[in-house]
Design a protein around this motif. Structure first.
Motif, PDB file in Angstrom:
ATOM      1  N   LYS A 176       0.787  -1.294  -0.079  1.00  0.00           N
ATOM      2  CA  LYS A 176      -0.015  -0.145   0.034  1.00  0.00           C
ATOM      3  C   LYS A 176       0.885   1.253  -0.064  1.00  0.00           C
ATOM      4  O   LYS A 176       0.599   2.123  -0.771  1.00  0.00           O
ATOM      5  CB  LYS A 176      -0.982   0.179   1.231  1.00  0.00           C
ATOM      6  N   ARG A 177       1.945   1.454   0.747  1.00  0.00           N
ATOM      7  CA  ARG A 177       2.873   2.409   0.886  1.00  0.00           C
ATOM      8  C   ARG A 177       3.522   2.617  -0.496  1.00  0.00           C
ATOM      9  O   ARG A 177       3.383   3.982  -0.849  1.00  0.00           O
ATOM     10  CB  ARG A 177       3.749   2.098   2.050  1.00  0.00           C
ATOM     11  N   TRP A 178       3.758   1.648  -1.178  1.00  0.00           N
ATOM     12  CA  TRP A 178       4.323   2.007  -2.613  1.00  0.00           C
ATOM     13  C   TRP A 178       3.513   1.790  -3.564  1.00  0.00           C
ATOM     14  O   TRP A 178       3.961   1.250  -4.814  1.00  0.00           O
ATOM     15  CB  TRP A 178       5.691   1.078  -2.402  1.00  0.00           C
ATOM     16  N   ALA A 179       2.183   1.846  -3.570  1.00  0.00           N
ATOM     17  CA  ALA A 179       1.247   1.509  -4.525  1.00  0.00           C
ATOM     18  C   ALA A 179       1.338   2.122  -5.665  1.00  0.00           C
ATOM     19  O   ALA A 179       1.445   1.945  -6.960  1.00  0.00           O
ATOM     20  CB  ALA A 179      -0.189   1.545  -3.927  1.00  0.00           C
ATOM     21  N   GLU A 180       2.062   3.476  -5.636  1.00  0.00           N
ATOM     22  CA  GLU A 180       2.256   4.330  -6.941  1.00  0.00           C
ATOM     23  C   GLU A 180       3.372   3.818  -7.718  1.00  0.00           C
ATOM     24  O   GLU A 180       3.344   3.876  -8.926  1.00  0.00           O
ATOM     25  CB  GLU A 180       2.685   5.695  -6.492  1.00  0.00           C
ATOM     26  N   PHE A 181       4.138   2.983  -7.099  1.00  0.00           N
ATOM     27  CA  PHE A 181       5.450   2.128  -8.031  1.00  0.00           C
ATOM     28  C   PHE A 181       4.814   0.781  -8.734  1.00  0.00           C
ATOM     29  O   PHE A 181       5.727   0.221  -9.054  1.00  0.00           O
ATOM     30  CB  PHE A 181       6.535   2.090  -7.012  1.00  0.00           C
ATOM     31  N   GLU A 182       3.596   0.599  -8.280  1.00  0.00           N
ATOM     32  CA  GLU A 182       3.056  -0.669  -8.944  1.00  0.00           C
ATOM     33  C   GLU A 182       2.864  -0.410 -10.430  1.00  0.00           C
ATOM     34  O   GLU A 182       1.709  -0.513 -10.863  1.00  0.00           O
ATOM     35  CB  GLU A 182       1.709  -1.107  -8.076  1.00  0.00           C
ATOM     36  N   GLY A 264       2.647   9.061 -13.222  1.00  0.00           N
ATOM     37  CA  GLY A 264       1.615   9.413 -12.224  1.00  0.00           C
ATOM     38  C   GLY A 264       2.068   9.499 -10.665  1.00  0.00           C
ATOM     39  O   GLY A 264       1.164   9.370 -10.068  1.00  0.00           O
ATOM     40  N   LEU A 265       3.476   9.710 -10.453  1.00  0.00           N
ATOM     41  CA  LEU A 265       3.655   9.731  -9.143  1.00  0.00           C
ATOM     42  C   LEU A 265       3.209  11.204  -8.438  1.00  0.00           C
ATOM     43  O   LEU A 265       3.145  12.294  -9.077  1.00  0.00           O
ATOM     44  CB  LEU A 265       5.302   9.691  -8.998  1.00  0.00           C
ATOM     45  N   SER A 266       2.807  11.055  -7.157  1.00  0.00           N
ATOM     46  CA  SER A 266       2.404  12.287  -6.429  1.00  0.00           C
ATOM     47  C   SER A 266       3.732  13.234  -6.183  1.00  0.00           C
ATOM     48  O   SER A 266       4.735  12.703  -6.278  1.00  0.00           O
ATOM     49  CB  SER A 266       1.776  11.877  -5.243  1.00  0.00           C
ATOM     50  N   ASP A 267       3.486  14.298  -5.653  1.00  0.00           N
ATOM     51  CA  ASP A 267       4.368  15.501  -5.539  1.00  0.00           C
ATOM     52  C   ASP A 267       5.246  15.049  -4.301  1.00  0.00           C
ATOM     53  O   ASP A 267       6.667  15.553  -4.712  1.00  0.00           O
ATOM     54  CB  ASP A 267       3.707  16.683  -5.083  1.00  0.00           C
ATOM     55  N   HIS A 268       5.242  14.133  -3.658  1.00  0.00           N
ATOM     56  CA  HIS A 268       6.115  13.905  -2.547  1.00  0.00           C
ATOM     57  C   HIS A 268       7.393  13.286  -3.391  1.00  0.00           C
ATOM     58  O   HIS A 268       8.376  13.431  -2.907  1.00  0.00           O
ATOM     59  CB  HIS A 268       5.471  12.526  -1.810  1.00  0.00           C
ATOM     60  N   TRP A 269       7.339  12.587  -4.421  1.00  0.00           N
ATOM     61  CA  TRP A 269       8.455  11.955  -4.983  1.00  0.00           C
ATOM     62  C   TRP A 269       9.137  13.126  -5.892  1.00  0.00           C
ATOM     63  O   TRP A 269      10.223  12.496  -6.497  1.00  0.00           O
ATOM     64  CB  TRP A 269       7.965  10.830  -6.066  1.00  0.00           C
ATOM     65  N   ASP A 270       8.532  14.164  -6.070  1.00  0.00           N
ATOM     66  CA  ASP A 270       9.388  15.239  -7.200  1.00  0.00           C
ATOM     67  C   ASP A 270      11.152  15.232  -6.451  1.00  0.00           C
ATOM     68  O   ASP A 270      11.925  15.153  -7.192  1.00  0.00           O
ATOM     69  CB  ASP A 270       8.924  16.546  -7.071  1.00  0.00           C
ATOM     70  N   ALA A 271      11.182  15.314  -5.142  1.00  0.00           N
ATOM     71  CA  ALA A 271      12.476  15.390  -4.482  1.00  0.00           C
ATOM     72  C   ALA A 271      12.783  14.474  -3.501  1.00  0.00           C
ATOM     73  O   ALA A 271      13.582  14.611  -2.733  1.00  0.00           O
ATOM     74  CB  ALA A 271      12.597  16.755  -4.054  1.00  0.00           C
ATOM     75  N   GLY A 272      11.790  13.333  -3.163  1.00  0.00           N
ATOM     76  CA  GLY A 272      11.568  12.630  -2.382  1.00  0.00           C
ATOM     77  C   GLY A 272      12.226  11.095  -2.682  1.00  0.00           C
ATOM     78  O   GLY A 272      12.051  10.711  -3.878  1.00  0.00           O
TER      79      GLY A 272
END
Length: 381
Positions: A176-182, A264-272
């Motif tokens: 769930k935490r890394w669902a964006e990377f599925e 489609g990554l959320s903004d958190h991953w721009d620099a995270g």
């Protein structure tokens, strides 16, 4: 188990402000480590390899894990399977070296043959000269013994005991935490994988990876832009732990090129970015434009092979940029070698009581120690 022998494990599982680390025997004593292996590596989902190790149908790779001879194989349908690498006739090793299997898997001893899906398909002369069948040999029940396996983020996990909860159930929180990377990820190829052989117990590699406390002294270059104060703890008791950073600096080539981003990554991953040790023995990292997996192979009580694999959002990436990225990560991981090897040598000191944890900085590492101790305690090992 007598109370005086259980006391050290109780100390490990205590709250962090008074906990001690695992006793020296868990890094130096073969009997203690054998019992530990059963509790923490055989009865849960341990990382064995990656799918990129067998990229094409028919590719096979023999792997020894905890002394067990295993065979990683991609069958004709592209499904990755793990078998015990032995013939069901007399226990002969079937495949000695990584190779492409064009036809059947043939035992070099008596030529019993198995399909790539594990079925026993030929038993020459088993009923006597020229008789290739016998009423007492039921081929349907004598296929290769398959090891329970699961693939996630290209990592091949195995459950040797066969009775662990389903992978998706056990690791639902991380999924769930890394669902964006599925989404699809692609191995960078030969220049995006390397192996480091390190003179340390595998647990010390996990312990070091979990925390950012050592960054200013062990990774001074990395710490110039992703500083200690830019990091946060990731803590999921009994499952995984690690660290994240709010400051990830994307690699830029001399021509201004960068790797494409995952979609489609959320903004958190721009620099995270996040770096997680998924218990027991795989270290994972995710960034907007690449990811990696480090499979820790426990070779001996004081020897670990770190198999590093780097992945990208697209199958084609710039060759020079990819090579630079691999070289940079190799440099970072090599900086850790003297630390984990030094801690391993330190475990020979009879005066060391397992050490203490910084309540502010060592939470992720303490969680790993507590997980190891809890599984040993539950197993009565």
């Amino acid at each position: 188990m007598p109370d005086d022998l259980m006391r050290p494990l109780a100390d490990v599982m205590a709250p962090i402000d008074r906990a001690r680390g695992l006793p020296n025997a868990h890094y130096t004593d073969p009997a203690t480590i054998a019992a530990e292996n059963r509790a923490v590596l055989e009865t849960t989902w341990a990382a064995l390899a990656v799918g990129a190790d067998v990229p094409e149908p028919g590719d096979a790779k023999p792997i020894e894990f905890l002394g067990q001879p295993l065979l990683l194989l991609r069958d004709e349908d592209g499904t990755i399977r793990v078998f015990f690498n032995i013939c069901r006739h007399r226990g002969m090793i079937l495949v000695e070296e990584p190779r492409r299997i064009e036809g059947a898997i043939r035992c070099p001893y008596h030529s019993w043959c198995y399909s790539k899906s594990g079925r026993l398909v030929a038993t020459p002369h088993v009923g006597g000269p020229g008789q290739n069948a016998h009423a007492g040999i039921d081929r349907a029940t004598l296929g290769l013994s398959e090891v329970r396996s699961h693939i996630w983020r290209d990592v091949v996990f195995i459950n040797l005991s066969g009775d662990a909860p389903a992978f998706e159930e056990l690791h639902a929180d991380l999924l769930k935490r890394w669902a964006e990377f599925e989404q699809p990820q692609y191995h960078g190829g030969a220049d995006s994988s390397f192996t480091l052989e390190v003179a340390t117990n595998w647990k010390l590699a996990v312990e070091n990876y979990c925390e950012s406390y050592h960054l200013p002294w062990v990774h001074p270059s990395l710490n110039t832009y992703s500083r200690l104060e830019d990091h946060y703890h990731i803590e999921a008791p009994g499952q995984f732990s690690g660290q994240g950073t709010y400051v990830y600096r994307q690699l830029i080539g001399e021509d201004g090129k960068t790797f494409p981003d995952f979609a489609g990554l959320s903004d958190h991953w721009d620099a995270g970015a996040e770096y997680i040790a998924l218990y027991p023995n795989v270290l994972l990292g995710v960034h907007r434009d690449h990811a990696y997996a480090i499979v820790l192979e426990p070779v001996a009580h004081d020897c670990t092979r770190e198999h590093v694999h780097i992945y990208y959002p697209t199958p084609e990436t710039d060759d020079a940029l990819r090579a630079t990225n691999s070289a940079q990560w190799r440099s970072v991981f090599e900086e850790d070698i003297f630390v984990v090897e030094g801690m391993q040598r330190g475990r020979a000191a009879s005066g060391f009581d397992g050490g203490r944890f910084s309540p502010a900085m060592d939470g992720p590492t303490h969680l790993f120690h507590a997980w190891i101790a809890s599984r040993i305690d539950a197993a009565g090992a």
